[in-house]
Scaffold this active site. Structure first.
Site, mmCIF file in Angstrom:
data_model
loop_
_atom_site.group_PDB
_atom_site.id
_atom_site.type_symbol
_atom_site.label_atom_id
_atom_site.label_comp_id
_atom_site.label_asym_id
_atom_site.label_seq_id
_atom_site.Cartn_x
_atom_site.Cartn_y
_atom_site.Cartn_z
ATOM 1 N N ASP A 87 -13.043 5.403 1.991
ATOM 2 C CA ASP A 87 -11.941 5.698 2.281
ATOM 3 C C ASP A 87 -10.724 6.655 2.121
ATOM 4 O OD1 ASP A 87 -8.589 4.991 1.770
ATOM 5 O OD2 ASP A 87 -8.561 3.891 0.128
ATOM 6 N N GLU B 192 -6.991 0.869 -4.081
ATOM 7 C CA GLU B 192 -7.247 0.414 -2.690
ATOM 8 C C GLU B 192 -8.490 -0.146 -1.720
ATOM 9 O OE1 GLU B 192 -5.963 4.151 -0.938
ATOM 10 O OE2 GLU B 192 -3.680 3.798 -2.801
ATOM 11 N N LYS C 213 3.504 11.143 -3.495
ATOM 12 C CA LYS C 213 1.824 11.395 -4.337
ATOM 13 C C LYS C 213 0.695 12.217 -4.995
ATOM 14 C CE LYS C 213 -1.324 7.148 -3.300
ATOM 15 N NZ LYS C 213 -2.224 6.021 -2.257
ATOM 16 N N ASP D 144 1.082 -1.050 0.150
ATOM 17 C CA ASP D 144 -0.301 -0.158 0.057
ATOM 18 C C ASP D 144 1.011 1.558 -0.127
ATOM 19 O OD1 ASP D 144 -1.430 2.628 0.264
ATOM 20 O OD2 ASP D 144 -2.089 1.342 2.238
#
Ligand code: AMP
Length: 608
Positions: free
Chosen positions: A193, A171, A70, A8
Site C-alpha cells: 500500500d 488500510e 495526515k 478512507d
C-alpha cells in the site's frame, strides 16, 4: 439499524463507502467524483473550503490551504517529519501547547485533528446527501504503521466531526477485506500500500470461512507519493537555478504551482514515456522581467530520481516477510493499494520482489473505503460473518532505569491484547510512581515514541517495597493503548494521571466539537438558502419573461392591473429576501411566486 459508513482518510484523497445490501459501494461526491481531495482552505472572507473546491484555489491561496495534514497528525513538534514539513509546506506550522503541531490559517490556529475533522465532516456530508439520512457512525482507516498517538489523534478528529468512530482499521487490512470478503478465498496474501504520504505492507492469511488474520505488518509513515513529487520539484528547482540563478522555492505561489505540476507530470508518466512541464511566468526577475519554466521529463529520468524511494519500499517488504517467517514464493497473491501503485516502476519492483504479477482485480483508490464499509456492517449486523484478527505494528513497553526500553507487548502481537506488570515502591511512604509508556522497536527508550507519562497517585503509605501495584497495559482492536492499575493488597483501582501526551485534552476536543457543530448548522443553513435562492431565481426569470404578455392580455382591466402590480410586489419582496439572505422569508415568497406563476400561465393560455 444505524448505517455505518467506511471512510478512507487519505493523505492526498479521501473516499467514503457504504454497504448496499450485500455489496459495498463507493459514494460519489456532488461533483460525481469517487474521491475527494484531503485539502482544507480558508478564504479571505473566512469561509472554509474542503475538497475539490479547496484544491482549485490552492495556487492563489497557498498560505491558507492545507494539503497532506495526515503527515502531521499525532506527531510531536520536535521530530524529523515535522522539521521536514516545515521546509516544504506553504502554510504556517507552529508549536502547540502540548508539544504538538498546530496549523496557522489566516488569523486562527488549528490543531491537526481539527483539520482532519474538516475532511471527515465533508465525507460525512457526502454520505448523508447520498443516503438522504443523518450518519453518525463510521469505521475509519489508518496506515497500519500508525502508532498510538496517531490513532488517538485520528479518533479525536472523528469526535470533532461528530462521528462516532466505532472502529479504526488498518488500510491494508481493509483492502484485504474487500478482496476476500464473501468470496471463499483461502490464501496467504501480501498487501503493498503506497499512498500519497505513507507506505505499509501487510501479510495476511485469509481463510475460506471469513477469517482474516494479519500475520505481520511493517511500514513507514513518512514515505509516499509526496516524496516522489518532491524529487521532481528538486530537479526542476535545480535546473532553474542553473539557468537563471534564482531559487524559485522562495516564492510560495511558485512553489505551489511546482507542486501541482510535479504531481501531474508524475501521474502522466504512468501512461506516457515523456511529458512536458510548462509553467509560464513562474517568477519575475529583479528587473521586472517574467521568467518561464519549461522542461520535458521522461519516465526514465523520473525512475532514476525516485529509484531509492522504491528500493526503500522493497526493503520494507523484505522485512515484512522475515517477520512473518515466510518466503516470497509462499505469498499466493499480491494486492496493490494506493494511487502510487499505478507507477510502472513500482509495479515492476513488486512483481520482481514477490516473483508474481500483482492482482489487478482491486481498485487502488477505492478498495480501502470499501473494506471499511464491510467492516462497519459486520460490526453492527451479525449477518455478515467475519473474523478479523489484526496486530499491533509497534512493540509496547516502558522506560526503565538508564533510559532503556523494556518491551511488554512485542510487535505484531494479535490485538486486543494486554500485559500486566507489578511495580513496587522504592522509598518509604512513597505516594506516587511515574511510568513512561512508549512504543517502538529500539532498545534505547529515547528512540521510541513516548505515548504518555502515567503517574499512579495517592498510594497507600507503607514502608518501601510493601505496596505492590499491578499495572495492566492494554491494546484494543483499534490499536489504541490504555493503562489501568490496582493495589494488589487492597484490590483497589489506582487512579492514573496522563501528563505528557502530545494530543488534545478532553476539554479541547469538547470545545472543537462545539465549533464543528456550529459550522455544520451554518453550512446547512447556507445550503438551504442557496437551494431556495436557485428555485427563486428560476421562477423569477420565468415570471419576468411572462409579464409583458400578461400585461398585454389583461392589463386593460382593473383586475389585470391589480394582478400585475401584485406580481411586481412579490418579485420585489423575493429580491429583498435574497439580498438579506433570509431563508424563511425567501421560502414564503417561493410559494407566492409559484402561485403567481400558475396564475400567469392560465392568463397566457387563455389570452393566446
Ligand atoms: P492515495 O493516498 O492512495 O490517494 O494516493 C495518492 C498518491 O498517488 C498521490 O501521490 C498521487 O500523486 C499518486 N497517484 C495517483 N495517480 C497516479 C498515477 N496514475 N501515477 C502515479 N501516481 C499516482
Amino acid at each position: 439499524m444505524d448505517r455505518v459508513i467506511g471512510i478512507d482518510l487519505g493523505t492526498t484523497n479521501s473516499c467514503v463507502a457504504v454497504m448496499d445490501g450485500d455489496e459495498a459501494v463507493v459514494i460519489p461526491n456532488r461533483g460525481g467524483y469517487k474521491t475527494t481531495p484531503s485539502i482544507v482552505a480558508v478564504t479571505e472572507a473566512g469561509k472554509r473550503l474542503v475538497g475539490h473546491i479547496a484544491k482549485r484555489q490552492s495556487i492563489t491561496n497557498a498560505e491558507n490551504t492545507v494539503a497532506a495534514a495526515k503527515r502531521l497528525i499525532g506527531r510531536k513538534w520536535n521530530t524529523a517529519p515535522v522539521k521536514s514539513a516545515l521546509m516544504t509546506c506553504s502554510y504556517g506550522i507552529v508549536e502547540g501547547p502540548h508539544g504538538d503541531v498546530r496549523i496557522q490559517l489566516r488569523d486562527k490556529t488549528y490543531s491537526v485533528p481539527e483539520i482532519s475533522s474538516m475532511v471527515l465532516q465533508e465525507m460525512r456530508v457526502v454520505a448523508e446527501d447520498y443516503l438522504g439520512e443523518a450518519v453518525s457512525k463510521a469505521v475509519v482507516t489508518v496506515p497500519a504503521y500508525f502508532n498510538d498517538n496517531q490513532r488517538q489523534a485520528t479518533k479525536d478528529a472523528g469526535a470533532i466531526a461528530g462521528l462516532d468512530i466505532i472502529r479504526i482499521i488498518n488500510e491494508p487490512t481493509a483492502a484485504a477485506l474487500c478482496y476476500g470478503f464473501g468470496k471463499g478465498v483461502d490464501k496467504t496474501i501480501a498487501v503493498y500500500d503506497l499512498g500519497g504520504g505513507t507506505f505499509d505492507v501487510s501479510i495476511l492469511e485469509i481463510g475460506a470461512h471469513g477469517v482474516f488474520k494479519v500475520i505481520g505488518t511493517t511500514g513507514d509513515t513518512f514515505l509516499g507519493g509526496e516524496d516522489f513529487d518532491a524529487r521532481i520539484i528538486d530537479w526542476l528547482v535545480a535546473g532553474f537555478q542553473d539557468e537563471h540563478q534564482i531559487d524559485i522555492r522562495k516564492d510560495r505561489m511558485a512553489l505551489q504551482r511546482l507542486r501541482d505540476a510535479a504531481e501531474k507530470a508524475k501521474c502522466e508518466l504512468s501512461s506516457v514515456r515523456e511529458t512536458e512541464i510548462n509553467l509560464p511566468f513562474i517568477v519575475s526577475t529583479g528587473r521586472n522581467e517574467a521568467l518561464h519554466l519549461q522542461r520535458s521529463l521522461s519516465r526514465e529520468t523520473l525512475e532514476r530520481l525516485c529509484e531509492d524511494l522504491i528500493e526503500r519500499t522493497v526493503d520494507i517488504c523484505r522485512q515484512a516477510l522475515v517477520e512473518a517467517k515466510l518466503d516470497a514464493d509462499e505469498i499466493e497473491d499480491v494486492l496493490l493499494v494506493g494511487g502510487m501503485t499505478r507507477m510502472p516502476a513500482v509495479q515492476r519492483a513488486v512483481t520482481e520482489f514477490f516473483q508474481r504479477e500483482p492482482n489487478r482485480g482491486v481498485h487502488p483508490d477505492e478498495v480501502v473505503a470499501l473494506g471499511a464499509a464491510i467492516q462497519g456492517a459486520a460490526l453492527v449486523d451479525d449477518k455478515h460473518e467475519m473474523i478479523l484478527l489484526d496486530v499491533t505494528p509497534h512493540a509496547l513497553g516502558i522506560m526503565t532505569f538508564g533510559s532503556y526500553f523494556e518491551e511488554l507487548i512485542p510487535q505484531n502481537t494479535t490485538v486486543p491484547t494486554s500485559r500486566a506488570k507489578i511495580f513496587t515502591t522504592s522509598r518509604d511512604h512513597q505516594t506516587a510512581v511515574k511510568i513512561l509508556v512508549m512504543q517502538g522497536e529500539s532498545k534505547q527508550a529515547g528512540d521510541n515514541e513516548l505515548l504518555g507519562e502515567f503517574v499512579l497517585t495517592g498510594l497507600r503509605s507503607a514502608p518501601k517495597g510493601q505496596v505492590e501495584i499491578e499495572v495492566t497495559f492494554e491494546i484494543n482492536t483499534d490499536g489504541i493503548v490504555s493503562v489501568h492499575a490496582k493495589d494488589l493488597e487492597t484490590q483497589q483501582a489506582q487512579s492514573i494521571q496522563v501528563t505528557a501526551s502530545s494530543g488534545l485534552t478532553t476539554d479541547e476536543v469538547q470545545s472543537m466539537i462545539e465549533g464543528a457543530k456550529e459550522y455544520m448548522v451554518e453550512r446547512r443553513t447556507d445550503e438551504e438558502f442557496e437551494g431556495a435562492k436557485q428555485s427563486a431565481e428560476t421562477l423569477l426569470a420565468e415570471l419576468e419573461a411572462m409579464l409583458p404578455e400578461v400585461d398585454r392580455v389583461v392589463g386593460g382591466a382593473d383586475f389585470g392591473r391589480d394582478a400585475v402590480t401584485k406580481a411586481r410586489q412579490v418579485i420585489e419582496r423575493t429580491q429583498a429576501a435574497m439580498d438579506r439572505r433570509d431563508t424563511a422569508a425567501l421560502k414564503e415568497q417561493l410559494e407566492q411566486l409559484a402561485r403567481t406563476q400558475r396564475m400567469f400561465k392560465g392568463v397566457v393560455a387563455r389570452g393566446g
